[in-house]
Every structure is written in structure tokens, then in C-alpha cells.
Design an enzyme around this catalytic site. Sequence first.
Site, PDB file in Angstrom:
ATOM      1  N   LYS A 178      -4.043  -1.250  -6.572  1.00 56.09           N
ATOM      2  CA  LYS A 178      -5.048  -0.543  -5.800  1.00 56.09           C
ATOM      3  C   LYS A 178      -5.146   0.955  -6.002  1.00 56.09           C
ATOM      4  O   LYS A 178      -3.926   1.818  -5.834  1.00 56.09           O
ATOM      5  CB  LYS A 178      -4.726  -0.605  -4.306  1.00 56.09           C
ATOM      6  CG  LYS A 178      -5.701   0.120  -3.444  1.00 56.09           C
ATOM      7  CD  LYS A 178      -5.483  -0.419  -1.954  1.00 56.09           C
ATOM      8  CE  LYS A 178      -6.252   0.488  -1.047  1.00 56.09           C
ATOM      9  NZ  LYS A 178      -6.054   0.044   0.316  1.00 56.09           N
ATOM     10  N   ASP A 236       0.945  -1.077   0.079  1.00 61.47           N
ATOM     11  CA  ASP A 236       0.105  -0.020  -0.038  1.00 61.47           C
ATOM     12  C   ASP A 236       0.767   1.102  -0.010  1.00 61.47           C
ATOM     13  O   ASP A 236       2.223   1.382  -0.432  1.00 61.47           O
ATOM     14  CB  ASP A 236      -0.851  -0.022   1.198  1.00 61.47           C
ATOM     15  CG  ASP A 236      -2.319   0.812   0.953  1.00 61.47           C
ATOM     16  OD1 ASP A 236      -2.302   2.129   1.240  1.00 61.47           O
ATOM     17  OD2 ASP A 236      -3.277  -0.044   0.629  1.00 61.47           O
ATOM     18  N   ASP A 237       0.246   2.215   0.630  1.00 60.91           N
ATOM     19  CA  ASP A 237       1.117   3.534   0.509  1.00 60.91           C
ATOM     20  C   ASP A 237       2.273   3.733   1.237  1.00 60.91           C
ATOM     21  O   ASP A 237       2.425   2.837   2.217  1.00 60.91           O
ATOM     22  CB  ASP A 237      -0.095   4.689   1.413  1.00 60.91           C
ATOM     23  CG  ASP A 237       0.313   5.951   0.949  1.00 60.91           C
ATOM     24  OD1 ASP A 237       1.252   6.315   0.402  1.00 60.91           O
ATOM     25  OD2 ASP A 237      -0.400   6.823   1.642  1.00 60.91           O
ATOM     26  N   CYS A 252     -10.484   2.567  -5.148  1.00 61.20           N
ATOM     27  CA  CYS A 252     -10.513   3.067  -3.673  1.00 61.20           C
ATOM     28  C   CYS A 252     -10.606   4.501  -3.662  1.00 61.20           C
ATOM     29  O   CYS A 252      -9.864   5.172  -4.291  1.00 61.20           O
ATOM     30  CB  CYS A 252      -9.332   2.455  -2.661  1.00 61.20           C
ATOM     31  SG  CYS A 252      -8.889   3.010  -1.178  1.00 61.20           S
ATOM     32  N   ASN A 295      -7.638  10.388  -2.290  1.00 59.01           N
ATOM     33  CA  ASN A 295      -7.866  10.579  -0.956  1.00 59.01           C
ATOM     34  C   ASN A 295      -8.331  12.189  -0.595  1.00 59.01           C
ATOM     35  O   ASN A 295      -8.265  12.471   0.526  1.00 59.01           O
ATOM     36  CB  ASN A 295      -6.845  10.302  -0.309  1.00 59.01           C
ATOM     37  CG  ASN A 295      -6.688   8.696   0.146  1.00 59.01           C
ATOM     38  OD1 ASN A 295      -7.591   8.381   0.583  1.00 59.01           O
ATOM     39  ND2 ASN A 295      -5.477   8.330  -0.238  1.00 59.01           N
ATOM     40  N   ASP A 307      -6.133   4.655  -5.504  1.00 60.88           N
ATOM     41  CA  ASP A 307      -6.689   5.393  -4.266  1.00 60.88           C
ATOM     42  C   ASP A 307      -7.099   6.861  -4.881  1.00 60.88           C
ATOM     43  O   ASP A 307      -6.471   7.320  -5.828  1.00 60.88           O
ATOM     44  CB  ASP A 307      -5.893   5.407  -3.013  1.00 60.88           C
ATOM     45  CG  ASP A 307      -6.607   5.434  -2.007  1.00 60.88           C
ATOM     46  OD1 ASP A 307      -7.674   5.997  -1.877  1.00 60.88           O
ATOM     47  OD2 ASP A 307      -5.801   5.142  -0.718  1.00 60.88           O
ATOM     48  N   ASP A 309     -12.966   2.209   4.460  1.00 63.28           N
ATOM     49  CA  ASP A 309     -11.902   2.139   5.193  1.00 63.28           C
ATOM     50  C   ASP A 309     -12.072   1.588   6.797  1.00 63.28           C
ATOM     51  O   ASP A 309     -11.364   1.437   7.813  1.00 63.28           O
ATOM     52  CB  ASP A 309     -11.196   3.749   5.616  1.00 63.28           C
ATOM     53  CG  ASP A 309     -10.123   3.922   4.464  1.00 63.28           C
ATOM     54  OD1 ASP A 309      -9.691   2.986   3.847  1.00 63.28           O
ATOM     55  OD2 ASP A 309      -9.968   5.227   4.381  1.00 63.28           O
TER      56      ASP A 309
END
Length: 745
Positions: free
Chosen positions: A492, A382-383, A542, A496, A494, A564
Site C-alpha cells: 500500500k 499498515d503504518d 493511497c 499524506n 501512501d 479514508d
Amino acid sequence: MSLITIVSGPEDRPLFFLRGAASTYALGVHASGLLCHLHWGGAVEPDASLAGRLETGGMPFGPEFLGTPPFGGRASPDLLRMEYPTANTGDFREPAVDVLHADGTRGLRLLYVAHRVLAGKPASPGLPATYVESADEAETLEIDLRDAREAGPGEPVSGIEVTLSYTVFAGRDVVVRAARVGNRGDRAVTLLRAASVSVDFSHRGFDLLTLPGAWARERWVERAPLRSGLHESASRRGASGHQAHPFFALLEPTADEVRGEVHGFSLVYSGNHRGGAEVTQMHQTRVFLGINPDGFAWRLEPGESFRTPEVVLAYSAEGLGGLSAQYHRLYRERLVRGAWRDRERPVLINNWEATYFDFDADKLAAIARRAGELGVELFVLDDGWFGRRNDDTTSLGDWIVDRKKLPGGLGDLGRRIEAEGLRFGLWFEPEMVSVESDLYRAHPDWCLHVPGRGRTEGRQQLVLDFSRPEVVEGVYAQVAAILREAPVGYVKWDMNRHLTEVASAALPPDRQGEVFHRHVLGVYAFAERLAGEFPDLLLEGCSGGGGRYDPGMLHYTPQFWCSDNTDAIARLRIQHGTSIVYPPCTMGAHVSAVPNHQVHRSTPMRTRGHVALAGQFGFELDLTKLDAPDLAEAGDLVAQAKATRHLLRHGDLHRLRDPHAGNLAAWMLVSPGRDEAVVTVVLALAEPNWRLPALRLRGLDPAARYRCVHGPAGEWRGDALLQIGLPLDGLTRDFQSLRWHLKRV
Ligand code: DGJ
């Protein structure tokens, strides 16, 4: 049998009947030349005598006008049930379309010109859409309307033409609508609004069901009776958002999960939306949905046209469950596309809640090893793997691997993960830039901004201006370079934060009202390129969880991180609401650590697993920290995910207990041949001296016998399960769950 039947009414005015599996959508040309709604609901045979039903009687305090020859009838625009209502010509209700003309005036009067029927469904390049794979799967009706005077042989006024399209799919109760607005005049105009759909029901008395929410609390179900006036659900955030979902349904008040008429409206779009209902003075109900006109102004030069996103209208006389079945089938078969549409998806582990930004290659490899031992198939980094991203203040836009954390690069890490028997996946947030980044230093004008005004940050980041093709290209080049080099099988994607200071340095003043929509088109262009160059890549959408979980994104990303909020109990409502429209195979759902990081609740591993097995199953915790019993449970959950994931792909979902309505949630998936099912029950809170009644199942073959092959032991006849139910005596504790995997004996 043809899906669209056209019959001639008086003066040869056409009446159109679109026939679904058990439903009809009908419309026709009124004596005035206006296109009017006739019926959408249960099946009705085409019949010319229904032309008279286009009239709506009454004595409104309102205007009248005389139609255009050859029809020439009188009309009260404020009463008629319009298919695509306009502003400033006598209909005072919510308009679908409005234009600012070159002379500064507004308004349109759209009169019927022509129609045609096409086999299949035309593609809509640049916009996500439902589709057919062969021409016999659907038929499309296109109807041309023209802004015309009330007298004279269709004498055009402004040169504005509108084409409405209606696709009806064979064997489904679904009509897909969209509109195209063209400027055939000789001067530019500004399109102020262009809804995808407007439907005028002849009566009032509906309940409105919406899916509002917030970050970490997406898509709760709300239902309330519609009263007089306007009711809307809208986003001005530049994305569909967590807060207001681009879906709603009208229900007859007695409709429930299995009974009653329900009409659904689902917009295939990921930007600003606005939809709702207006209950009118004459006790009719107008429903509308499309791009939010707030923040929208599209310049149409002579010869140009604008295409709206489409709305999927679905109908069921079998309650909300029947409506969901329509959406689930269509969306998993003919909205989601690409190689992963029909593939079973891998069980994954994502490192976000396990490590956040604090990881190195050894830590990740250790988690992957343990995951491999359990049978997990995909590791998602992930991030935090790029730039100098040790927290969320920096590096978005610099998609270059952080060699301090990963000295061997992504290639080396990917190979280590693969050596543990897992495929490798990676997180990106392509639409964003940190002020603290090389990209921002090089291109400070690449983000959305208003010159001279402050740039509002959200999560310490700005939004790249995806209305500019060179920005999309610049980011794509970076992302694609990584994907070409590292062994990445999954991304993924995303997003945000939402959009502020929405303006583009690349557009002239009179086109700034186009930025919101052009930005969304840029997002879709990015998705198109990614899917085109990497057709085998599994994409998971996402947006701070499920903030952009909409049909537009699902066209490109076959699964979406649902929320989340990974708490098993909180997820019950989120997943229940999500399932109203979206099939379980699109819903990312993971087991996370306890106490839960969002709500601090501790629930058993098994319950977390059972809730996550409702969607695309995975883990989001540090498996190396599990004790032996939890590890054994985790292994069993992986085995269950693999043993039942074909049901996620093809099974029918039945919602048995609504977690919004009480302490119990229950749902089941049944295979198409009724040979197999999984049933899950979760008790949120136990009560003393409160015996749970048996849970009556749905969708099974009454004459079959079913044996539980995993879960509480037992063998039952189908009719007993349907009529008497599964005993729930074992459920006695808070947060406890049961899951039966049933097979026909
Ligand atoms: C928000 C997502 O929803 C999370 O799952 C995670 O990917 C973080 N962003 C990372 O910043």
C-alpha cells in the site's frame, strides 16, 4: 478499416477524420495555415466539402493576419476554433501554450508543417499512459506545427516546434491527445505553459460536471450550466489532490445517466493540473486541460523538447453511463498494466483502523487467524511497523523494522501470516520524511525546501525532493531491501501531505520552475522501478484515502484506496463520483467498525459489506472483536466477494440511483454475456408512508430468465426486470441494504 482518414481540401490543405466506434473527431488546416477544430461528436463521414466549416464568421473587435504561403488566407485568430491556441498573437482566449523567449518577449504563432499516421500508439517513457498491445488496436496522427511569421514560406521565428498527437482506439469512442514542444532555435527559452489539450466547440450551452471534494469526502458530483467567461478546476498542491479532480465532462443540458451527448476529459497525471472551459463572446466554448501553468516554468535548451502528459477524451451519446463505460473499459484494459491487471484481486484485511499504531506480532497474528478462518486472502500491515513510529511524529524515511513491536522482524511475521493461509502486504510512504528520523538527520537537504525559509510541516512530515534521482534511488534502495527479504506480495503506497516550499537544492535558479513536474516524474520513476523489479507485487495506491486516485497512478497501481472515510453511507457518494471515471476493479473498499471512526455512525454489518462489495473488498477492523452474528455475516460477505469478483473485473457498471439526488443509492454490474449480474440497493434514510417504487434494471437480456442465487429469493424474466423492476418492499429501515446475485436460468 483505417481509423484515420485524411482528405484534401482547397490548396491541398489536409482535413483529418479520426473515427471511433460511434464518433468522429475531425480537424484541419485552415486557409491561414493554423490548425483548427472541426468536429467532435457523433460519427461523420470524411468529406472535403467540410473544409469550409473551419471558418468562423463574425465581426470581432480583434486582429487579423495573413497566413503563410502556400495557404496564405486571412484569419481572425480570436474567432477560429484552434486545436492548440497560443498567446500574444491575436487569440485572446485561454492559450494552450506560451513561451518566454530569450529576448524577454512572449508568444507563438503555430502554423501547420507536416503530419504522419502511425500504427498503434508510441510509448511515452517516463510518463504513465494508455497503451496498445498490438499495432492494430489504434492509430496515431502526429501533426507538426512551427512558430512562423505571417508572411514568407513558413519562415521560422523562434525555432519552437510543436507536435500534437492524437490516438484513436479501434472499437472505442476515445481519442488520446498530448503535445510535444521542441526548441530548434539556438537560444534557450522558458516554456510557461503547455496544456495537453484544447478543444474549441462551436457553440455554448453545456453543463459542466466536475468531481470536487475534500479529505474523506472525495469526488462528489457537481453539475452546473456554463455561463460566459472562464470556469476552472485546478490543483496547486503538487498532487492531483482530494480537492479538485483532473477530470470533467461537458454535457448537453438534457443529458442524464442514459441519454444525451457527453464529452469527457481525463488527464493522465498526478501533479498540479488545471482544466476548465471558457465560454466566449462569440458563444463558442473552449475547453482546456493539462499541467497547471501556475508554478510551472520549464527551461528548454536548444535541441530539447518537453512532452505533456496525455488527456483521454471520451464521447458518448448515451449519457454519463455511456461515458463511464468508455473510461472503464479503456482504463481497466489499456491504462492499468502489469500482472494484476487481469487477475482477480485478493480479499484483504488491513490493520489500520483495527489497531492504528498500537500493535505487536501476536495481536496481528490473532487478527490474521480470524481472517483466515473467514477466507480472507491477504493481510496488510499498515503504518507503524518501522523506525520508532508509535504515532505520526516520527520515522518516515527510516524503513527499518521496529524490533520492539516485531521482534522476529517482517520475515517472521510474514511467515506467521502465511501459516494462517494469508499472503502478507505492507504499507509504505516513500515520498515522505519525518524531521525526527535518521534520514532527515543525514540528509536535511533531501526535502523540498527554500533556503532561509521555514519548512512547513503537514501531518508532522516533510516531502522528499523526488526531482532528484539520488533521493529516489536512496528511498528505493531501502524499500527494495525490505521487499527482497520479507515475503511481501502487496504494497500500500501512501502519500499524506501536499507540497510546500517547492524548490530543489539540486537545481539552478533558472530551473526551479521545473520542480513540481520533475517531482512527479520522480514518483513515476520510483513506480517504474518497483514494478520492474517486483512484477508480481500488487500495488494499492493511497493518499490520505483517495487524494491521488488518478489515471497517472492507476497506470502503476491497479487499485486505489478510495477514501479514508469508511462509513457505508458516506461512501455511497464517494464511490458514485469515483465511478464516473474509474472502473470498480480499481476501487479499494473496506468494512470497518461501528461506530464509524470518521463520522461516528453505526450501520449494519451487512450494509457496510454491501457497500464495500462495490469495489475491491476487504476489512479494516479487529475481527477478533466481532460477535457471532457479525462474524457469520462477515464470512458470508467474503464468500460473496469471491463469488462475484469476476464481475468487478469484466462487468459493466450501471448506476441506477444517484445518492446525491435522494435517499436511495443503487447500482449493478452485468457480465459481458448478460448471464450474471449483481444488484445493490442502499436506503440511507427511511421515510414513513413512502413506498419505494420497483427498481428498473439495465443491461440484462430481456428474453432470459434470471434467478437470485444469493440475496432476496426470486426468479424473474429479464424484460420484467428491465421494464417493471425489482421490488424494493423489503427496504424500510435507515441504512438498510439489499443485494441480489442474479444468474441466467
Ligand atoms: C492514510 C491512509 O489513507 C490510511 O488508510 C492509513 O494508511 C494512514 N494514512 C496511515 O498513516
